[in-house]
Motif scaffolding. Structure first.
Motif, PDB file in Angstrom:
ATOM      1  N   GLY A  90      -0.093   3.045   7.401  1.00  0.00           N
ATOM      2  CA  GLY A  90      -1.429   2.135   7.414  1.00  0.00           C
ATOM      3  C   GLY A  90      -2.852   2.764   7.784  1.00  0.00           C
ATOM      4  N   GLN A  91      -2.855   3.858   8.346  1.00  0.00           N
ATOM      5  CA  GLN A  91      -3.878   4.699   8.744  1.00  0.00           C
ATOM      6  C   GLN A  91      -4.698   5.323   7.278  1.00  0.00           C
ATOM      7  N   ILE A  92      -3.370   5.731   6.555  1.00  0.00           N
ATOM      8  CA  ILE A  92      -3.920   6.426   5.098  1.00  0.00           C
ATOM      9  C   ILE A  92      -4.349   5.567   4.116  1.00  0.00           C
ATOM     10  N   GLU A  93      -3.915   4.259   4.050  1.00  0.00           N
ATOM     11  CA  GLU A  93      -4.218   3.275   3.176  1.00  0.00           C
ATOM     12  C   GLU A  93      -5.676   2.609   3.625  1.00  0.00           C
ATOM     13  N   ARG A  94      -6.018   2.402   4.984  1.00  0.00           N
ATOM     14  CA  ARG A  94      -7.353   2.135   5.514  1.00  0.00           C
ATOM     15  C   ARG A  94      -8.266   3.189   5.097  1.00  0.00           C
ATOM     16  N   ASP A  95      -8.077   4.414   5.423  1.00  0.00           N
ATOM     17  CA  ASP A  95      -8.940   5.546   5.087  1.00  0.00           C
ATOM     18  C   ASP A  95      -9.216   5.578   3.568  1.00  0.00           C
ATOM     19  N   ALA A 153       1.523   7.191   1.375  1.00  0.00           N
ATOM     20  CA  ALA A 153       1.525   6.197   2.510  1.00  0.00           C
ATOM     21  C   ALA A 153       2.740   5.289   1.913  1.00  0.00           C
ATOM     22  N   VAL A 190       2.920   3.496  10.969  1.00  0.00           N
ATOM     23  CA  VAL A 190       1.626   3.572  11.528  1.00  0.00           C
ATOM     24  C   VAL A 190       0.762   4.677  10.746  1.00  0.00           C
ATOM     25  N   GLU A 191       1.315   5.803  10.454  1.00  0.00           N
ATOM     26  CA  GLU A 191       0.463   6.829   9.567  1.00  0.00           C
ATOM     27  C   GLU A 191       0.300   6.220   8.252  1.00  0.00           C
ATOM     28  N   LEU A 220      -1.772  -3.462   2.643  1.00  0.00           N
ATOM     29  CA  LEU A 220      -2.278  -3.559   4.109  1.00  0.00           C
ATOM     30  C   LEU A 220      -1.772  -4.935   4.368  1.00  0.00           C
TER      31      LEU A 220
END
Length: 301
Positions: free
Chosen positions: A264-269, A249, A261-262, A294
């Motif tokens: 951010g999604q990895i860190e949110r997951d 990430a 965008v990818e 984030l």
């Protein structure tokens, strides 16, 4: 963990809270506990290294027991396992017990020396005759393919070099050839066992390419494309590993819009995922870093 650089490298690192189950989970360790009783006692202390932590800080009691045991076991000539395990334990104490910078640096230096001692022993008994310290990774891996301690010794030596470089600073690290050392040791791990430590060789190499400065004649080989490629390989090797995902990430966050965008999604997951019981300190620490990322990324957008 390789030439120059304050490498905020890998560091399967960071902080935590919660209590480790008092029953040792022998699957946590890289290798089974050894037959040497001193080494075995140190291994048990290592398995309980999270005991007594407060918040994000681990207690130093059990990890200090492990270090003492590994130091005793490493007094034996030719003892490789105790030396790489000593490097690993010194890394943990320096990284997770809240020590001030100078004490951390001293422990990383000891870890580096323990790792290098292990590698020297391995090179001396390589198949086909002793290897030079600058032998290329494929040759090293071929000569040490039957050595069960080769992959962990090269891995934890690379980690120690990376953490030492981070604290020692650019000039001092440059004089030791840290980045090239880390690169070659991680490539050796990959050649020996690409699955070791959840794709640890890919993780170290990718992190190095992401964070090392590109310096002509010294680290001109550094490549962001190689960073992303190796970190994707690490995630492919072990999709559950928090450090693999977090480092990917962070590398993606330096790219274009789609990669951001990818990232951010990895860190949110990661933040919403359940930490591994076997790596609570590391995983909870990674979640803390993901949260900070984030917040910082939102502020920049």
């Amino acid at each position: 963990m390789k030439v120059l650089v304050a490498l905020p490298l890998f560091a399967a690192a960071l902080a935590a809270s919660a209590q480790l189950d008092p029953t040792p989970d022998f699957r946590r360790d890289t290798l089974l506990i050894g037959p040497n009783p001193v080494l075995a006692a140190a291994d048990v202390a290592w398995l309980h290294r999270d005991e007594g932590r407060v918040g994000a800080r681990a207690s130093d009691r059990r990890i200090s027991e492990a270090i003492t045991g590994y130091e005793r076991a490493a007094e034996a000539p030719g003892e490789v396992e105790a030396r790489w395990k000593l490097a690993r334990a010194l890394f943990f104490k320096a990284k997770f017990t809240g020590l001030e910078r100078d004490r951390q640096l001293a422990l990383y230096e000891k870890a580096r020396r323990a790792g290098e001692d292990a590698l020297e022993i391995l090179r001396g008994r390589a198949a086909g005759g002793p290897l030079s310290a600058d032998a290329p990774p494929p040759k090293v891996a071929a000569a040490l393919s039957r050595e069960r301690d080769a992959a962990p010794a090269y891995f934890w030596t690379a980690v120690a070099w990376g953490q030492w470089s981070l604290l020692a600073g650019n000039v001092r690290a440059a004089r030791t050839g840290a980045a090239t050392k880390i690169r070659d040791d991680s490539m050796t791990v990959i050649a020996l066992d690409p699955d070791f430590e959840d794709g640890g060789g890919y993780r170290i190499l990718g992190r190095l390419h992401h964070r090392a400065p590109r310096i002509p004649y010294l680290t001109g080989w550094v490549s962001r494309a190689e960073a992303v490629r190796n970190l994707r390989l690490a995630v492919r090797t072990s999709p559950r590993n928090f450090v693999n995902r977090h480092f990917l990430a962070e590398a993606l966050a330096d790219g274009g819009a789609a990669e951001k965008v990818e990232a951010g999604q990895i860190e949110r997951d990661l933040v919403s995922d359940a930490p591994s019981p076997g790596h609570l300190v590391e995983d909870l620490g990674i979640q803390d870093e993901a949260r900070r990322n984030l917040v910082a990324w939102r502020a920049r957008s």
